[in-house]
Motif scaffolding. Sequence first.
Motif, PDB file in Angstrom:
ATOM      1  N   LYS A   1       0.982  -1.066  -0.031  1.00  0.00           N
ATOM      2  CA  LYS A   1       0.127  -0.060   0.097  1.00  0.00           C
ATOM      3  C   LYS A   1       0.933   0.936  -0.134  1.00  0.00           C
ATOM      4  O   LYS A   1       0.609   2.659  -0.922  1.00  0.00           O
ATOM      5  CB  LYS A   1      -0.906  -0.113   0.870  1.00  0.00           C
ATOM      6  N   VAL A   2       1.645   1.340   0.684  1.00  0.00           N
ATOM      7  CA  VAL A   2       3.250   2.727   1.045  1.00  0.00           C
ATOM      8  C   VAL A   2       3.509   2.575  -0.632  1.00  0.00           C
ATOM      9  O   VAL A   2       3.708   3.535  -1.230  1.00  0.00           O
ATOM     10  CB  VAL A   2       3.698   2.090   1.912  1.00  0.00           C
ATOM     11  N   LYS A   3       3.754   1.422  -1.196  1.00  0.00           N
ATOM     12  CA  LYS A   3       4.560   1.495  -2.403  1.00  0.00           C
ATOM     13  C   LYS A   3       3.545   1.916  -3.185  1.00  0.00           C
ATOM     14  O   LYS A   3       4.028   2.627  -4.367  1.00  0.00           O
ATOM     15  CB  LYS A   3       5.329  -0.118  -2.753  1.00  0.00           C
ATOM     16  N   LEU A   4       2.283   1.610  -3.462  1.00  0.00           N
ATOM     17  CA  LEU A   4       0.819   1.913  -4.291  1.00  0.00           C
ATOM     18  C   LEU A   4       0.637   3.581  -4.052  1.00  0.00           C
ATOM     19  O   LEU A   4       0.966   4.397  -5.164  1.00  0.00           O
ATOM     20  CB  LEU A   4       0.584   1.684  -4.092  1.00  0.00           C
ATOM     21  N   ALA A   5       0.959   3.480  -2.587  1.00  0.00           N
ATOM     22  CA  ALA A   5       0.969   5.543  -2.884  1.00  0.00           C
ATOM     23  C   ALA A   5       1.641   6.651  -3.643  1.00  0.00           C
ATOM     24  O   ALA A   5       1.946   7.603  -4.062  1.00  0.00           O
ATOM     25  CB  ALA A   5       0.527   5.331  -1.000  1.00  0.00           C
ATOM     26  N   GLU A   6       2.974   6.042  -3.396  1.00  0.00           N
ATOM     27  CA  GLU A   6       5.095   6.183  -3.665  1.00  0.00           C
ATOM     28  C   GLU A   6       4.164   6.726  -5.528  1.00  0.00           C
ATOM     29  O   GLU A   6       4.280   7.993  -5.834  1.00  0.00           O
ATOM     30  CB  GLU A   6       5.975   5.672  -3.332  1.00  0.00           C
TER      31      GLU A   6
ATOM     32  N   ASP B   1       2.929  14.497  -7.707  1.00  0.00           N
ATOM     33  CA  ASP B   1       4.575  14.814  -8.347  1.00  0.00           C
ATOM     34  C   ASP B   1       5.532  13.766  -8.667  1.00  0.00           C
ATOM     35  O   ASP B   1       6.285  14.478  -9.691  1.00  0.00           O
ATOM     36  CB  ASP B   1       5.575  15.069  -6.271  1.00  0.00           C
ATOM     37  N   ARG B   2       5.544  12.025  -8.572  1.00  0.00           N
ATOM     38  CA  ARG B   2       6.182  11.503  -9.750  1.00  0.00           C
ATOM     39  C   ARG B   2       5.601  11.387 -10.612  1.00  0.00           C
ATOM     40  O   ARG B   2       6.350  11.197 -11.456  1.00  0.00           O
ATOM     41  CB  ARG B   2       6.104  10.022  -8.780  1.00  0.00           C
ATOM     42  N   ILE B   3       3.889  11.462 -10.950  1.00  0.00           N
ATOM     43  CA  ILE B   3       3.312  11.514 -12.226  1.00  0.00           C
ATOM     44  C   ILE B   3       4.089  12.472 -13.244  1.00  0.00           C
ATOM     45  O   ILE B   3       4.429  12.068 -14.202  1.00  0.00           O
ATOM     46  CB  ILE B   3       2.261  11.217 -12.665  1.00  0.00           C
TER      47      ILE B   3
ATOM     48  N   ALA C   1       6.202  12.744 -16.568  1.00  0.00           N
ATOM     49  CA  ALA C   1       6.292  13.105 -17.506  1.00  0.00           C
ATOM     50  C   ALA C   1       7.019  14.285 -18.332  1.00  0.00           C
ATOM     51  O   ALA C   1       6.962  14.291 -18.850  1.00  0.00           O
ATOM     52  CB  ALA C   1       4.873  13.616 -17.074  1.00  0.00           C
ATOM     53  N   LYS C   2       7.462  14.904 -17.155  1.00  0.00           N
ATOM     54  CA  LYS C   2       8.302  15.570 -17.861  1.00  0.00           C
ATOM     55  C   LYS C   2       9.462  14.874 -18.729  1.00  0.00           C
ATOM     56  O   LYS C   2      10.087  15.694 -19.384  1.00  0.00           O
ATOM     57  CB  LYS C   2       8.456  17.028 -17.195  1.00  0.00           C
TER      58      LYS C   2
ATOM     59  N   MET D   1       6.769  16.117 -22.416  1.00  0.00           N
ATOM     60  CA  MET D   1       5.475  16.451 -21.799  1.00  0.00           C
ATOM     61  C   MET D   1       5.801  17.930 -20.932  1.00  0.00           C
ATOM     62  O   MET D   1       6.874  18.405 -20.352  1.00  0.00           O
ATOM     63  CB  MET D   1       4.747  16.179 -21.057  1.00  0.00           C
ATOM     64  N   ILE D   2       4.891  18.925 -21.468  1.00  0.00           N
ATOM     65  CA  ILE D   2       5.421  20.208 -20.907  1.00  0.00           C
ATOM     66  C   ILE D   2       4.236  21.118 -20.585  1.00  0.00           C
ATOM     67  O   ILE D   2       3.080  20.611 -21.316  1.00  0.00           O
ATOM     68  CB  ILE D   2       5.961  21.361 -21.665  1.00  0.00           C
ATOM     69  N   GLU D   3       3.886  21.648 -19.828  1.00  0.00           N
ATOM     70  CA  GLU D   3       3.213  22.426 -19.290  1.00  0.00           C
ATOM     71  C   GLU D   3       2.280  23.864 -19.968  1.00  0.00           C
ATOM     72  O   GLU D   3       3.250  24.079 -20.417  1.00  0.00           O
ATOM     73  CB  GLU D   3       2.996  23.370 -17.645  1.00  0.00           C
ATOM     74  N   PRO D   4       0.999  23.440 -20.155  1.00  0.00           N
ATOM     75  CA  PRO D   4       0.182  24.140 -20.891  1.00  0.00           C
ATOM     76  C   PRO D   4       0.408  25.802 -21.014  1.00  0.00           C
ATOM     77  O   PRO D   4       0.377  26.037 -19.673  1.00  0.00           O
ATOM     78  CB  PRO D   4      -1.442  24.008 -21.031  1.00  0.00           C
ATOM     79  N   GLY D   5       0.574  26.182 -22.309  1.00  0.00           N
ATOM     80  CA  GLY D   5       0.915  28.577 -21.643  1.00  0.00           C
ATOM     81  C   GLY D   5      -0.440  28.220 -22.306  1.00  0.00           C
ATOM     82  O   GLY D   5      -0.960  27.768 -22.604  1.00  0.00           O
ATOM     83  N   VAL D   6      -0.622  29.877 -22.426  1.00  0.00           N
ATOM     84  CA  VAL D   6      -1.662  30.291 -22.698  1.00  0.00           C
ATOM     85  C   VAL D   6      -2.307  29.703 -23.921  1.00  0.00           C
ATOM     86  O   VAL D   6      -3.378  30.200 -24.252  1.00  0.00           O
ATOM     87  CB  VAL D   6      -1.793  31.698 -22.166  1.00  0.00           C
ATOM     88  N   ASN D   7      -1.402  29.518 -24.920  1.00  0.00           N
ATOM     89  CA  ASN D   7      -1.326  29.670 -26.253  1.00  0.00           C
ATOM     90  C   ASN D   7      -1.877  28.015 -26.589  1.00  0.00           C
ATOM     91  O   ASN D   7      -1.896  27.780 -27.831  1.00  0.00           O
ATOM     92  CB  ASN D   7      -0.718  30.506 -27.122  1.00  0.00           C
ATOM     93  N   ASN D   8      -1.621  27.515 -25.730  1.00  0.00           N
ATOM     94  CA  ASN D   8      -2.308  26.025 -25.962  1.00  0.00           C
ATOM     95  C   ASN D   8      -3.736  25.194 -25.941  1.00  0.00           C
ATOM     96  O   ASN D   8      -3.480  23.892 -25.465  1.00  0.00           O
ATOM     97  CB  ASN D   8      -0.984  25.154 -24.822  1.00  0.00           C
ATOM     98  N   PHE D   9      -4.365  26.441 -25.127  1.00  0.00           N
ATOM     99  CA  PHE D   9      -5.890  26.107 -25.147  1.00  0.00           C
ATOM    100  C   PHE D   9      -6.227  25.801 -26.601  1.00  0.00           C
ATOM    101  O   PHE D   9      -5.906  26.239 -27.661  1.00  0.00           O
ATOM    102  CB  PHE D   9      -6.588  26.600 -24.145  1.00  0.00           C
TER     103      PHE D   9
END
Length: 156
Positions: A77-82, A87-89, A93-94, A99-107
Motif C-alpha cells: 500500500k505504501v509503495k502504491l501510494a508512492e 509529483d512522481r507522475i 511526464a516531464k 511533456m510541458i505545462e500548457p501555456g496561454v496559447n496551448n488551449f
Amino acid sequence: MIIAEKKNYSYQHDYQPKIKVKKGRKIKVRLLLSVFVVFVLGLSVLFRYVYIVESKYQLENMKRELSRIDKENQLLKVKLAELKSLDRIEKIAKSKLGMIEPGVNNFVFIRVPEYSVTSEQGRNTGDIDKGLNKPEDKSNSSGILSALIKIKTLFD
C-alpha cells in the motif's frame, strides 16, 4: 478297667477343592477384555490430545503467515501510494515523456452543441415535459460553457 487313652484324631485334610477351570478362564478373559478396553480408551484420549496439539501448531503457523501477509500488504500500500504520487507522475511526464505545462496559447476550444446528449436521449424516451429537451436560447445561457464560448470568440 483300663481306660484307653483317647486319641485326638484330626480330620483336617490338606485337601483343597480345585477351582473350576471355567471360572478361572472367565475371570482371565474379563480381565484381559477390561485391560484391552482401558488401553483403547487411553489410546483414543491420547490421539485426541495429539490432534488438539497439532491443530494448535497449525493455528499458530497460520497466525504467523497472516501477520506476514498483513505486513507485506502494508508495504505494498505504501509503495502504491508512492507510485500514485502526483509529483512522481509529473516528474516522469516531464523527463521521460517530454511533456510541458500548457501555456496561454496551448488551449484548444471546441464547439459544444446547444443541447447535450442526455437531453437527446430524454427526447427519445418520451419525457412528459417536452420543454426539458428543447435547446436553450443563447441569450439565456450562462455558466462555464458560455464563458468558454465567449473566450473563444475573443481569440478568433
